[in-house]
Scaffold this motif. Structure first.
Motif, PDB file in Angstrom:
ATOM      1  N   ALA A  49       0.861  -1.174   0.000  1.00 23.57           N
ATOM      2  CA  ALA A  49       0.000   0.000   0.000  1.00 23.57           C
ATOM      3  C   ALA A  49       0.898   1.224   0.000  1.00 23.57           C
ATOM      4  CB  ALA A  49      -0.905   0.005   1.232  1.00 23.57           C
ATOM      5  N   ASN A  50       0.932   1.944  -1.106  1.00 16.99           N
ATOM      6  CA  ASN A  50       1.832   3.096  -1.243  1.00 16.99           C
ATOM      7  C   ASN A  50       3.269   2.728  -0.883  1.00 16.99           C
ATOM      8  OD1 ASN A  50      -0.035   5.053  -2.158  1.00 16.99           O
ATOM      9  ND2 ASN A  50      -0.806   5.345  -0.084  1.00 16.99           N
ATOM     10  N   GLY A  51       3.687   1.548  -1.324  1.00 18.78           N
ATOM     11  CA  GLY A  51       5.056   1.089  -1.097  1.00 18.78           C
ATOM     12  C   GLY A  51       5.270   0.336   0.201  1.00 18.78           C
ATOM     13  N   MET A  52       4.305   0.317   1.096  1.00 19.04           N
ATOM     14  CA  MET A  52       4.435  -0.331   2.402  1.00 19.04           C
ATOM     15  C   MET A  52       3.907  -1.767   2.347  1.00 19.04           C
ATOM     16  SD  MET A  52       2.794   0.897   6.045  1.00 19.04           S
ATOM     17  CE  MET A  52       1.109   0.842   5.372  1.00 19.04           C
ATOM     18  N   PRO A  53       4.728  -2.763   2.674  1.00 21.84           N
ATOM     19  CA  PRO A  53       4.234  -4.143   2.704  1.00 21.84           C
ATOM     20  C   PRO A  53       3.077  -4.282   3.695  1.00 21.84           C
ATOM     21  CG  PRO A  53       6.634  -4.096   2.771  1.00 21.84           C
ATOM     22  CD  PRO A  53       6.172  -2.683   2.976  1.00 21.84           C
ATOM     23  N   MET A  54       2.008  -4.969   3.269  1.00 21.76           N
ATOM     24  CA  MET A  54       0.767  -4.977   4.035  1.00 21.76           C
ATOM     25  C   MET A  54       0.649  -6.115   5.044  1.00 21.76           C
ATOM     26  SD  MET A  54      -2.166  -3.621   1.419  1.00 21.76           S
ATOM     27  CE  MET A  54      -3.408  -3.652   2.728  1.00 21.76           C
ATOM     28  N   LEU A  55       1.762  -6.705   5.424  1.00 27.13           N
ATOM     29  CA  LEU A  55       1.808  -7.593   6.578  1.00 27.13           C
ATOM     30  C   LEU A  55       3.194  -7.448   7.175  1.00 27.13           C
ATOM     31  CD1 LEU A  55       0.532  -9.712   8.424  1.00 27.13           C
ATOM     32  CD2 LEU A  55       1.314 -11.480   6.836  1.00 27.13           C
ATOM     33  N   GLY A  56       3.244  -7.106   8.457  1.00 27.79           N
ATOM     34  CA  GLY A  56       4.531  -6.852   9.087  1.00 27.79           C
ATOM     35  C   GLY A  56       4.684  -7.603  10.390  1.00 27.79           C
ATOM     36  N   LEU A  57       5.863  -7.475  10.974  1.00 30.08           N
ATOM     37  CA  LEU A  57       6.154  -8.061  12.281  1.00 30.08           C
ATOM     38  C   LEU A  57       6.183  -6.961  13.316  1.00 30.08           C
ATOM     39  CD1 LEU A  57       7.106 -10.658  13.878  1.00 30.08           C
ATOM     40  CD2 LEU A  57       9.415  -9.681  13.674  1.00 30.08           C
ATOM     41  N   GLY A  58       5.313  -7.062  14.321  1.00 30.86           N
ATOM     42  CA  GLY A  58       5.355  -6.158  15.456  1.00 30.86           C
ATOM     43  C   GLY A  58       6.319  -6.681  16.507  1.00 30.86           C
ATOM     44  N   THR A  59       6.919  -5.779  17.274  1.00 35.69           N
ATOM     45  CA  THR A  59       7.936  -6.196  18.246  1.00 35.69           C
ATOM     46  C   THR A  59       7.663  -5.692  19.658  1.00 35.69           C
ATOM     47  OG1 THR A  59       9.374  -4.293  17.735  1.00 35.69           O
ATOM     48  CG2 THR A  59       9.724  -6.324  16.455  1.00 35.69           C
ATOM     49  N   TRP A  60       6.462  -5.154  19.900  1.00 31.33           N
ATOM     50  CA  TRP A  60       6.134  -4.702  21.254  1.00 31.33           C
ATOM     51  C   TRP A  60       6.223  -5.866  22.234  1.00 31.33           C
ATOM     52  CZ3 TRP A  60       1.037  -4.813  24.042  1.00 31.33           C
ATOM     53  CH2 TRP A  60       1.074  -4.028  25.206  1.00 31.33           C
ATOM     54  N   VAL A 111     -12.184   5.656  11.908  1.00 31.18           N
ATOM     55  CA  VAL A 111     -10.781   5.922  11.569  1.00 31.18           C
ATOM     56  C   VAL A 111     -10.495   5.466  10.148  1.00 31.18           C
ATOM     57  CG1 VAL A 111      -8.400   5.245  12.057  1.00 31.18           C
ATOM     58  CG2 VAL A 111      -9.919   5.895  13.942  1.00 31.18           C
ATOM     59  N   ARG A 112     -10.978   4.286   9.796  1.00 29.74           N
ATOM     60  CA  ARG A 112     -10.710   3.762   8.453  1.00 29.74           C
ATOM     61  C   ARG A 112     -11.376   4.622   7.380  1.00 29.74           C
ATOM     62  NH1 ARG A 112     -12.836  -0.938   7.324  1.00 29.74           N
ATOM     63  NH2 ARG A 112     -13.932  -1.479   9.257  1.00 29.74           N
ATOM     64  N   ALA A 113     -12.576   5.082   7.656  1.00 27.91           N
ATOM     65  CA  ALA A 113     -13.272   5.917   6.672  1.00 27.91           C
ATOM     66  C   ALA A 113     -12.559   7.251   6.484  1.00 27.91           C
ATOM     67  CB  ALA A 113     -14.715   6.142   7.111  1.00 27.91           C
ATOM     68  N   THR A 114     -12.143   7.863   7.590  1.00 28.78           N
ATOM     69  CA  THR A 114     -11.427   9.140   7.485  1.00 28.78           C
ATOM     70  C   THR A 114     -10.084   8.938   6.799  1.00 28.78           C
ATOM     71  OG1 THR A 114     -12.503   9.952   9.493  1.00 28.78           O
ATOM     72  CG2 THR A 114     -10.481  11.075   8.794  1.00 28.78           C
ATOM     73  N   ALA A 115      -9.412   7.859   7.129  1.00 30.11           N
ATOM     74  CA  ALA A 115      -8.122   7.571   6.492  1.00 30.11           C
ATOM     75  C   ALA A 115      -8.283   7.424   4.986  1.00 30.11           C
ATOM     76  CB  ALA A 115      -7.515   6.305   7.099  1.00 30.11           C
ATOM     77  N   ALA A 116      -9.333   6.749   4.562  1.00 35.97           N
ATOM     78  CA  ALA A 116      -9.570   6.590   3.126  1.00 35.97           C
ATOM     79  C   ALA A 116      -9.809   7.945   2.461  1.00 35.97           C
ATOM     80  CB  ALA A 116     -10.757   5.662   2.895  1.00 35.97           C
ATOM     81  N   ASP A 117     -10.561   8.803   3.126  1.00 37.66           N
ATOM     82  CA  ASP A 117     -10.827  10.131   2.573  1.00 37.66           C
ATOM     83  C   ASP A 117      -9.547  10.959   2.461  1.00 37.66           C
ATOM     84  OD1 ASP A 117     -13.517   9.590   2.389  1.00 37.66           O
ATOM     85  OD2 ASP A 117     -14.050  10.607   4.267  1.00 37.66           O
ATOM     86  N   LEU A 118      -8.618  10.763   3.405  1.00 41.36           N
ATOM     87  CA  LEU A 118      -7.391  11.565   3.451  1.00 41.36           C
ATOM     88  C   LEU A 118      -6.210  10.884   2.765  1.00 41.36           C
ATOM     89  CD1 LEU A 118      -7.605  12.798   7.175  1.00 41.36           C
ATOM     90  CD2 LEU A 118      -8.282  14.040   5.111  1.00 41.36           C
ATOM     91  N   ASP A 119      -6.432   9.712   2.187  1.00 41.29           N
ATOM     92  CA  ASP A 119      -5.374   8.940   1.529  1.00 41.29           C
ATOM     93  C   ASP A 119      -4.265   8.578   2.522  1.00 41.29           C
ATOM     94  OD1 ASP A 119      -4.238   7.574  -0.587  1.00 41.29           O
ATOM     95  OD2 ASP A 119      -3.079   9.304  -1.288  1.00 41.29           O
ATOM     96  N   ILE A 120      -4.679   8.140   3.701  1.00 41.81           N
ATOM     97  CA  ILE A 120      -3.756   7.649   4.724  1.00 41.81           C
ATOM     98  C   ILE A 120      -4.002   6.157   4.902  1.00 41.81           C
ATOM     99  CG2 ILE A 120      -3.140   7.761   7.176  1.00 41.81           C
ATOM    100  CD1 ILE A 120      -3.950  10.689   7.176  1.00 41.81           C
ATOM    101  N   GLU A 121      -2.950   5.366   4.903  1.00 39.50           N
ATOM    102  CA  GLU A 121      -3.086   3.935   5.163  1.00 39.50           C
ATOM    103  C   GLU A 121      -3.345   3.697   6.647  1.00 39.50           C
ATOM    104  OE1 GLU A 121      -3.230   1.886   2.693  1.00 39.50           O
ATOM    105  OE2 GLU A 121      -2.600   3.363   1.200  1.00 39.50           O
ATOM    106  N   VAL A 122      -4.034   2.602   6.966  1.00 33.82           N
ATOM    107  CA  VAL A 122      -4.244   2.202   8.354  1.00 33.82           C
ATOM    108  C   VAL A 122      -3.393   0.974   8.645  1.00 33.82           C
ATOM    109  CG1 VAL A 122      -5.907   1.378  10.076  1.00 33.82           C
ATOM    110  CG2 VAL A 122      -6.576   3.151   8.426  1.00 33.82           C
ATOM    111  N   VAL A 143      -6.369  -2.960   5.469  1.00 35.18           N
ATOM    112  CA  VAL A 143      -5.586  -2.592   6.643  1.00 35.18           C
ATOM    113  C   VAL A 143      -4.325  -3.448   6.689  1.00 35.18           C
ATOM    114  CG1 VAL A 143      -5.577  -2.569   9.180  1.00 35.18           C
ATOM    115  CG2 VAL A 143      -7.632  -1.870   7.922  1.00 35.18           C
ATOM    116  N   THR A 144      -3.216  -2.849   7.133  1.00 38.47           N
ATOM    117  CA  THR A 144      -1.929  -3.538   7.233  1.00 38.47           C
ATOM    118  C   THR A 144      -1.718  -4.022   8.663  1.00 38.47           C
ATOM    119  OG1 THR A 144      -0.928  -2.222   5.473  1.00 38.47           O
ATOM    120  CG2 THR A 144       0.569  -3.251   7.049  1.00 38.47           C
TER     121      THR A 144
END
Length: 275
Positions: free
Chosen positions: A12-23, A174-185, A226-227
């Motif tokens: 999504a815009n260059g960002m791989p849509m499955l990642g590893l979290g490390t928290w 959040v997802r709807a606003t993100a879509a309107d603003l072209d922000i990935e979630v 969503v990623t």
């Protein structure tokens, strides 16, 4: 189910849509090994934060993996004490030193709290971007109104808003606003800290596919655009989550998950913007 490769992971815009979290991946050796294992499994998106205290180990894992640095999408976050202009610059430079890298693919504002000031904070992020130290600007734990304010104050496109998101906290607004603003979630805690394994809907669907409830939750998020960045430390869980890329849910299964009424926010500090 076949094991996906890195080429099977959508972007999504260059960002791989499955990642590893490390928290909470706090043991240095284990953290480095889980990052290395994930990258050699096919992951290309690794997420950490100053707060996690494991950036040095994450950097070690990136270097130990048989994957070129330029093929890794590496993200970290600035804590709430370091969001003033000068502090943000200094903390970002420290993040690079601790990770042992020359640039970050994505730098997030961890929470819009304490020293966060839209004008000063984004001025620092813009400078970091102009200097080539960060490729992308990110925000985290922002509600719709805060997302709109961020867009107004940042001259660099905001790539992503990282929020808690899973079938028990679907974040429709959040997802709807993100879509309107072209922000990935980007979804942290996409397995609801294990609650997905106790859901009848998710486990029934998992059984029908000979899959895990974790894979079902991740496939549902991917279907929503969503990623997810699930935390995993063992090879078994890292590989199990990765196989979500090969799981196709039917429209009826998506609808059944959408119909889950339980709301269960796992991360809820007093300074969260929804409080």
């Amino acid at each position: 189910m076949m094991q996906p490769t890195s080429d099977d992971c959508p972007r999504a815009n260059g960002m791989p849509m499955l990642g590893l979290g490390t928290w909470k991946n706090e043991d240095p050796d284990q953290c480095a090994e889980s990052v290395r294992t994930a990258l050699e499994t096919g992951y290309r998106h690794i997420d950490t934060a100053d707060l996690y205290g494991n950036e040095a180990a994450v950097g070690d894992g990136v270097r130990q993996a048989d994957v070129d640095r330029e093929d890794v999408f590496l993200a970290t976050k600035l804590w709430t004490d370091d969001l003033g202009y000068e502090d943000a610059i200094a903390s970002a430079e420290e993040r690079l030193d601790t990770l042992g890298v020359d640039y970050l693919d994505l730098l997030y504002i961890h929470w819009p709290a304490k020293s966060y000031d839209p004008e000063e904070t984004f001025r620092a992020f813009e400078e970091l971007h102009d200097r080539g130290l960060i490729e992308n600007v990110g925000i985290s734990n922002f509600e719709p109104e805060g997302m709109e304010t961020a867009i107004e104050h940042c001259d660099v496109p905001i790539l992503a808003n990282q929020v808690e998101c899973h079938p028990f906290l679907p974040q429709e607004d959040v997802r709807a606003t993100a879509a309107d603003l072209d922000i990935e979630v980007v979804a942290y805690s996409p397995l609801a800290r294990g609650a997905v394994f106790e859901s009848e809907a998710l486990t029934d669907i998992a059984d029908a596919h000979d899959a895990s409830a974790a894979q079902v939750s991740l496939a549902w998020l991917l279907d929503k655009g969503v990623t997810p960045i699930p935390k995993a430390t063992s090879r078994e869980h890292i590989e199990d989550n990765w196989r979500a890329l090969a799981l196709e849910l039917s429209d009826e299964e998506i609808d059944r998950i959408d119909a889950i009424e339980a709301v269960d926010r796992k991360i809820d500090p007093d300074f969260g913007p929804w409080n």
